[in-house]
Structures are given as C-alpha cells and as structure tokens.
Design an enzyme around this catalytic site. Structure first.
Site, short mmCIF file in Angstrom:
data_model
loop_
_atom_site.label_atom_id
_atom_site.label_comp_id
_atom_site.label_asym_id
_atom_site.label_seq_id
_atom_site.Cartn_x
_atom_site.Cartn_y
_atom_site.Cartn_z
CG ASP A 159 -10.63 5.41 -5.42
OD1 ASP A 159 -12.28 5.31 -5.59
OD2 ASP A 159 -10.37 6.10 -5.09
CG ASP A 208 2.74 2.20 -8.48
OD1 ASP A 208 1.62 1.60 -8.55
OD2 ASP A 208 3.15 2.57 -9.58
CG ASP A 255 -18.20 -1.12 -2.01
OD1 ASP A 255 -17.26 -0.92 -3.24
OD2 ASP A 255 -18.41 -0.77 -0.60
CG PHE A 268 -15.74 0.78 3.79
CD1 PHE A 268 -16.42 1.94 4.40
CD2 PHE A 268 -16.14 -0.29 2.58
CE1 PHE A 268 -16.69 2.16 3.00
CE2 PHE A 268 -16.91 0.98 1.54
CZ PHE A 268 -16.57 1.79 0.90
CD GLU A 269 -17.56 -7.26 2.63
OE1 GLU A 269 -17.84 -8.31 2.19
OE2 GLU A 269 -16.12 -7.30 3.64
CG ASP A 310 -2.81 0.71 0.78
OD1 ASP A 310 -2.46 2.26 0.31
OD2 ASP A 310 -3.65 0.56 0.99
CB THR A 343 -13.74 -4.84 5.63
OG1 THR A 343 -14.57 -4.10 5.20
CG2 THR A 343 -13.01 -5.40 5.10
#
EC number: 2.1.1.33
Length: 238
Positions: A145, A122, A181, A218-219, A95, A216
């Site tokens: 993203d 990267d 998602d 977020f999920e 990351d 997660t």
C-alpha cells in the site's frame, strides 16, 4: 483455523498494541464459500499459526529448499504462479486479509503446489518473533500500500526501521525484491535500501522485472492507463 477465530486473534492484537502504527487496515471483506471451505479444509496442511517464538521453517515445509518470504500477497494469484515457476523454492506467504488467504489456499490445492505455506498475521510481528536469523534466501514485497496521502506516509511498510528488522533474517547473498506502481514510493524504496551498507543494488537504480514475477491483472490495467511499474532487487553482501 476459522475466519471467526482469526478475526478474534486480530482483535486481540489490536487491543494489545493501541499505539502501533500499522502498514495495513483490516478491511471487512466478503469471504466466499469456496474461500472459507479452503481455510477449513486446507489450513492444517498449508497454514502456519503465529507463535511468539522462533520457528523451524525446514520442519514446517518438510524440506531444506531455499526459503522466500512474501509479505502481502493479495488474492495470491501471483504467489501461486511464482511457486509454480520455482518448484525447488519454498514460499512463506503472509497477509492479514481472510479472502486472500482462502483464495491462495484454494490455488495451492487446484495447482497441486507443495512449496507454499500461508500465515494470516501481521508480518512485522512474524519477522520480529518467528523468523530465525539467516533463515531466508529472499524476500518479496510486491505492490505494498503506497499510502499516497502525505499524512499517511508514516504507515508505509518500506522504511528503514523495518528493513533493519528484515536484514538479519536474510542470508548473505540473499535478496530483497520490491515492486510498486507508485513512482514517489519507488523513489523512497530506492533511498531506503540504498542507505544500508550491507545491501547492494543489482541494477543502476531500478531493475528489470525478473522472469519469475508474473504481471498481475492490476499491474496490466495500470500499464494500459499509462502507469509505470518499478522493481528493485538488492542483494545482501554482509
């Protein structure tokens, strides 16, 4: 590796690649004291600095266990949990964001994990220059993203040219596991992976979430709001 030194590395990379279309934006994020301390004290043990020549992953991990590449691990919570669930597998986690790198190193220490190595660079350059052909047993890219605005779709990571770079690094029988998602991005992922004769879908279209991938926060929040999640698992057959 200090955060300041890595920021300079990233700045140098940007200066040398002014026309590159990247799938990420280097955000100015707050690094907590604990995250910075983890980088300062644990990087030498669990971090891998970028090099422009092929690396011996078995030597870097000190083991010949199966190797999984994870691109874009966020704050590292899911990565640490997967590594805990699969102790006989090694994970190379990449990351670009400092707080996430520091947090994953902190989780490695707190959970006594020996099967993760971390890079802050990267991922495209790492794949192109550091990974030897046939060195990976699997590739995880979870919730990249989606760049949902149409004019930004060119920034999406999952596109045919990048998959073409990944495939030689994957052993025959190895797999690529993607999750998103964003339904339209899931459709694009399915189309891209299906376009390669050397990849075979393990499901009719989207796969059940494998047991090793935790949900997660977020999920879970997205599901409560009625958002879907799509997993894709393709195996390399040639």
């Amino acid at each position: 590796m200090t955060d300041t030194a890595e920021n300079q590395t990233q700045n140098n990379w940007q200066a040398g690649h002014p026309r590159s279309i990247r799938s990420f934006v280097l955000r100015q994020s707050h690094m907590t004291a604990a995250q910075q301390r983890a980088i300062d004290t644990l990087w030498d043990s669990f971090g891998i600095d970028y090099q422009a020549t092929p690396a011996d992953l078995d030597a870097r991990f000190g083991s010949s266990r199966p190797k999984i590449l994870e691109i874009g691990f966020g704050m590292g919570t899911a990565t640490a949990e997967i590594a805990r669930r699969l102790p006989e597998t090694d994970f190379l986690a990449i990351d670009v964001h400092g707080p996430g790198v520091g947090n994953l190193l902190k989780l490695i220490d707190e959970n006594h994990l020996e099967n993760i190595r971390v890079m802050r660079h990267d991922a495209v350059e790492v794949v192109e220059n550091m990974l030897q052909d046939g060195s990976l047993d699997g590739i995880h890219i979870f919730f990249p993203d989606p760049w949902h605005k149409k004019r930004h779709h060119k920034r999406r990571l999952i596109q045919a040219p990048f998959i073409a770079k990944l495939l030689p690094k994957l052993k025959t029988g190895g797999y690529i596991h993607l999750a998103t998602d964003w339904e339209e991005y899931a459709q694009q992922m399915l189309e891209v992976l299906s376009s390669f004769d050397s990849l075979q879908n393990t499901a009719a279209d989207y796969a059940p979430t494998p047991d090793y991938r935790p949900e997660t926060k977020f999920e879970a929040r997205g599901k409560r709001l009625g958002h879907g999640v799509w997993d894709l698992v393709f195996k390399r057959i040639g």
